[in-house]
Design an enzyme around this catalytic site. Structure first.
Site, PDB file in Angstrom:
ATOM      1  CE  LYS A  14      40.755  25.616  32.435  1.00  0.00           C
ATOM      2  NZ  LYS A  14      40.778  26.258  33.765  1.00  0.00           N
ATOM      3  CG  ASP A 117      37.786  36.101  36.847  1.00  0.00           C
ATOM      4  OD1 ASP A 117      37.311  37.252  36.917  1.00  0.00           O
ATOM      5  OD2 ASP A 117      37.834  35.452  35.784  1.00  0.00           O
TER       6      ASP A 117
END
Length: 217
Positions: A14, A117
């Site tokens: 990432k 989320d």
């Protein structure tokens, strides 16, 4: 990517780019990125990716997070491939149980961790039906005594009302998002189109047990 130091195992990398950011934004983003790395490193659960390493590339001026490579589709993509536009009740029950298990782990952590989320795009599904919660970019520790969150975070349609600045976010916000996600999987309805408004489940599928409809609603 491949981890050449440990048998060329596949890993996911990432990247946090800093181009176009102000110095203050870079400082805040770096702090958030490091916080995510440290938090994930402390967690161990079958439905969470493992964190192996994080590092900074001086030449590229970018932070990197090395973690478990998960082969599969997001729940969002998996739902999109469904012929009827929704998933079978039995499959949704299995998904719900796995999500409840990992949320229970996060919420009983000390201090509790709020994912904040939960939505189909942030859940990976392998070809064996195993789930992983991904993208802890806005997850945070629950701060006792804080009146409300400092900024609005979460995805429209999936975020509980307190994530819109009304109150302090607690584990209940994740439970709300879980209900929204399961509703979408059973109906195919996109909650971002009609936030906080949900159709009755059994009008889509009479095989849905009445108790399950009550639970999700």
């Amino acid at each position: 990517a491949e981890d050449t130091h440990l048998g060329n195992r596949l890993v996911a990398v990432k990247e946090m780019r800093q181009s176009g950011m102000t110095p203050q934004e870079i400082t805040e983003a770096t702090k958030a990125f490091q916080s995510e790395a440290y938090m994930l490193a402390a967690l161990q659960h079958p439905n969470l990716p493992s964190i192996y390493e994080h590092f900074y590339d001086v030449g590229l001026e970018r932070w990197y997070l090395v973690m478990t490579f998960i082969e599969g589709d997001t729940l969002e993509d998996h739902l999109g491939k469904a012929r009827s536009g929704r998933l079978p009740v039995k499959e949704v029950l299995d998904i719900g149980i796995q999500l409840c298990t990992v949320l229970g782990y996060l919420h009983t952590h000390r201090p509790p961790i709020i994912f904040r989320d939960l939505k189909p795009a942030n859940v990976m599904l392998t070809n064996t039906g195993h789930l992983y919660l991904i993208d802890f970019g806005i997850a945070r520790h629950f701060k006792v005594g804080q009146a409300k969150d400092t900024i609005v975070l979460g995805s429209p349609g999936y975020a509980a009302i307190e994530q819109h600045g009304k109150a302090q976010t607690s584990p209940r916000a994740d439970i709300y998002s879980l209900g929204v996600t399961l509703h979408q999987l059973l109906t195919g309805n996109d909650p971002s189109q009609t936030p906080f408004r949900f159709a009755r489940l059994r009008q889509y599928d009479q095989s849905i047990p009445p108790d399950l409809e009550i639970l999700i609603m």
